[in-house]
Design a protein around this motif. Structure first.
Motif, PDB file in Angstrom:
ATOM      1  N   LEU A 100     -12.836  -1.305  -0.932  1.00 56.10           N
ATOM      2  CA  LEU A 100     -12.981  -0.211   0.028  1.00 56.10           C
ATOM      3  C   LEU A 100     -12.806   1.139  -0.657  1.00 56.10           C
ATOM      4  N   VAL A 101     -11.773   1.263  -1.486  1.00 58.99           N
ATOM      5  CA  VAL A 101     -11.532   2.511  -2.206  1.00 58.99           C
ATOM      6  C   VAL A 101     -12.649   2.779  -3.211  1.00 58.99           C
ATOM      7  N   ALA A 121      -6.306   3.097   6.654  1.00 58.14           N
ATOM      8  CA  ALA A 121      -5.474   3.051   5.449  1.00 58.14           C
ATOM      9  C   ALA A 121      -4.559   1.842   5.407  1.00 58.14           C
ATOM     10  N   LEU A 122      -4.416   1.164   6.534  1.00 53.97           N
ATOM     11  CA  LEU A 122      -3.581  -0.019   6.621  1.00 53.97           C
ATOM     12  C   LEU A 122      -4.311  -1.086   7.424  1.00 53.97           C
ATOM     13  N   PRO A 123      -4.007  -2.348   7.209  1.00 56.13           N
ATOM     14  CA  PRO A 123      -4.648  -3.410   7.992  1.00 56.13           C
ATOM     15  C   PRO A 123      -4.332  -3.260   9.475  1.00 56.13           C
ATOM     16  N   GLY A 124      -5.240  -3.703  10.315  1.00 57.08           N
ATOM     17  CA  GLY A 124      -5.004  -3.687  11.755  1.00 57.08           C
ATOM     18  C   GLY A 124      -5.126  -2.303  12.336  1.00 57.08           C
ATOM     19  N   ASN A 125      -4.322  -2.035  13.378  1.00 62.84           N
ATOM     20  CA  ASN A 125      -4.413  -0.771  14.095  1.00 62.84           C
ATOM     21  C   ASN A 125      -3.254   0.172  13.798  1.00 62.84           C
ATOM     22  N   ILE A 126      -2.550  -0.043  12.691  1.00 61.79           N
ATOM     23  CA  ILE A 126      -1.436   0.830  12.337  1.00 61.79           C
ATOM     24  C   ILE A 126      -1.991   2.131  11.780  1.00 61.79           C
ATOM     25  N   ASP A 127      -1.507   3.253  12.279  1.00 63.57           N
ATOM     26  CA  ASP A 127      -1.898   4.538  11.703  1.00 63.57           C
ATOM     27  C   ASP A 127      -0.745   5.512  11.820  1.00 63.57           C
ATOM     28  N   MET A 179       0.831  -1.186   0.000  1.00 59.05           N
ATOM     29  CA  MET A 179       0.000   0.000   0.000  1.00 59.05           C
ATOM     30  C   MET A 179       0.880   1.257   0.000  1.00 59.05           C
ATOM     31  N   GLU A 180       0.287   2.431  -0.415  1.00 53.86           N
ATOM     32  CA  GLU A 180       1.097   3.635  -0.519  1.00 53.86           C
ATOM     33  C   GLU A 180       0.576   4.837   0.348  1.00 53.86           C
ATOM     34  N   ILE A 232       1.707   7.222   5.399  1.00 53.16           N
ATOM     35  CA  ILE A 232       1.808   8.255   4.372  1.00 53.16           C
ATOM     36  C   ILE A 232       1.784   7.641   2.971  1.00 53.16           C
ATOM     37  N   ASP A 233       2.610   6.639   2.751  1.00 51.41           N
ATOM     38  CA  ASP A 233       2.694   6.025   1.427  1.00 51.41           C
ATOM     39  C   ASP A 233       1.405   5.302   1.055  1.00 51.41           C
ATOM     40  N   SER A 234       0.787   4.664   2.036  1.00 55.59           N
ATOM     41  CA  SER A 234      -0.473   3.976   1.780  1.00 55.59           C
ATOM     42  C   SER A 234      -1.558   4.960   1.367  1.00 55.59           C
ATOM     43  N   ASN A 235      -1.628   6.094   2.053  1.00 55.65           N
ATOM     44  CA  ASN A 235      -2.646   7.088   1.714  1.00 55.65           C
ATOM     45  C   ASN A 235      -2.472   7.616   0.303  1.00 55.65           C
TER      46      ASN A 235
END
Length: 345
Positions: A49-50, A74-80, A1-2, A90-93
């Motif tokens: 989702l997108v 924006a990422l799986p789980g609880n990563i933000d 993901m970005e 940032i890259d995922s967004n």
């Protein structure tokens, strides 16, 4: 993901008066239609989702809304972005925003301008996603200060892509039909406001996964923008696609003694605001809905009621201890100070 900039000499610096005038002219229209909300939701992939978020954006734009918010994990789980994985976030967004821009372009023909916070972030992101941007017709990238002259313009530091062609960046913004702002922090929200007044004007702009509820909490603190930014500016943005997940637990007097449960506040324009309970299979099921936005305290009460866990007597000391004295935030309470209430609708 970005998870862009020189100002023309003849262009005057944006004034607070021009910002206020722009805000008055961009008041969000009344919603002109409603559809039933989803009974269940479980996207099979980030692509789905997108696509759902993009469809909500297109529906809102078709209804005349121009100030939009999209918020989902924006990422799986609880990563933000606030838990030690900011580069991933940032890259995922940016990658997700690119995917949304391509869908908008393919479905409607509209040109999309993706906006990052500043020239440094632009250089990094452009270098990383250069191939995708060059291959995507009608998708451009810029930054919030792309019309402001930087003392570092023209420098190529550590092999980054130099931000020297301000005219190219400005052309992308001028030709754009929809703007998507990604990865802006609390201190950069005033730059978003100025960018809208100077560049976006009446065109649609999407705040993409900024975690606005986290950013709002910093307003008014030392070194951050004042709370008035929420009342004057952020209150204009309608959440057209919104997922806010929460995990809870409650102790009970019998086995298993601790009951864990999860849910989310969900909104997909033009549907209502919904509270959804997570099922054992990972699917979210709607248990309540309303025309107005739920706060976390209200959503938790709905989840407990659906689980049969609201067993305290109304008005009892135990109920007070569970709920606490304060169940909402300052920005949720200050209805009378808001310029508009689009963020609640």
């Amino acid at each position: 993901m970005e998870k862009v900039g020189a100002q023309a000499p003849e262009q005057a610096e944006t004034s607070l008066e021009s910002i206020a005038t722009t805000e008055e002219s961009l008041a969000q229209p009344e919603r002109i239609r409603r559809v039933p909300g989803r009974q269940t939701y479980r996207p099979a992939s980030f692509q789905v989702l997108v696509q759902d978020a993009t469809n909500a954006v297109k529906a809102a734009v078709a209804d005349g809304l121009t100030r939009l918010e999209v918020e989902f994990p924006a990422l799986p789980g609880n990563i933000d972005g606030y838990k030690g994985a900011s580069d991933w976030f940032i890259d995922s967004n940016i990658q997700l925003a690119l995917a949304a821009g391509k869908m908008i372009r393919a479905d409607s023909g509209k040109r999309v301008h993706i906006v990052v916070p500043d020239g440094g972030e632009y250089n990094r992101s452009y270098k990383m996603f250069k191939a995708a941007l060059e291959a995507a017709d009608g998708i451009t990238m810029g930054h919030l200060k792309e019309n402001s002259k930087s003392i570092f313009s023209g420098l190529n530091i550590f092999g980054s892509v130099p931000d020297t062609d301000a005219e190219t960046l400005s052309q992308g913004a001028r030709k754009a039909d929809i703007f998507i702002v990604v990865n802006a922090s609390t201190i950069e929200l005033p730059d978003v406001e100025k960018y809208i007044a100077a560049t976006v004007k009446e065109k649609p702009l999407v705040l993409w996964n900024l975690e606005l509820d986290t950013l709002r909490a910093d307003l008014g603190l030392l070194g951050f923008p004042p709370k008035e930014l929420q009342y004057r500016f952020l209150s204009q943005f309608t959440s057209v696609f919104y997922i806010r997940q929460r995990d809870y637990s409650k102790s009970v007097a019998v086995a298993p003694f601790i009951i864990n449960y999860s849910g989310c506040i969900f909104r997909e324009y033009p549907g209502p605001w919904q509270v959804m309970l997570r099922q054992d299979n990972g699917e979210y099921a709607c248990i309540a809905e309303d025309e107005k936005r739920y706060n976390l305290g209200e959503a938790k009460e709905e989840l407990m009621s659906a689980m049969g866990l609201d067993t305290e007597v109304e008005g009892s000391a135990m109920q007070f201890l569970r709920r606490g004295y304060k169940r909402s935030t300052w920005w949720e309470d200050a209805k009378e100070l808001e310029t508009v209430d689009s963020w609640r609708r």
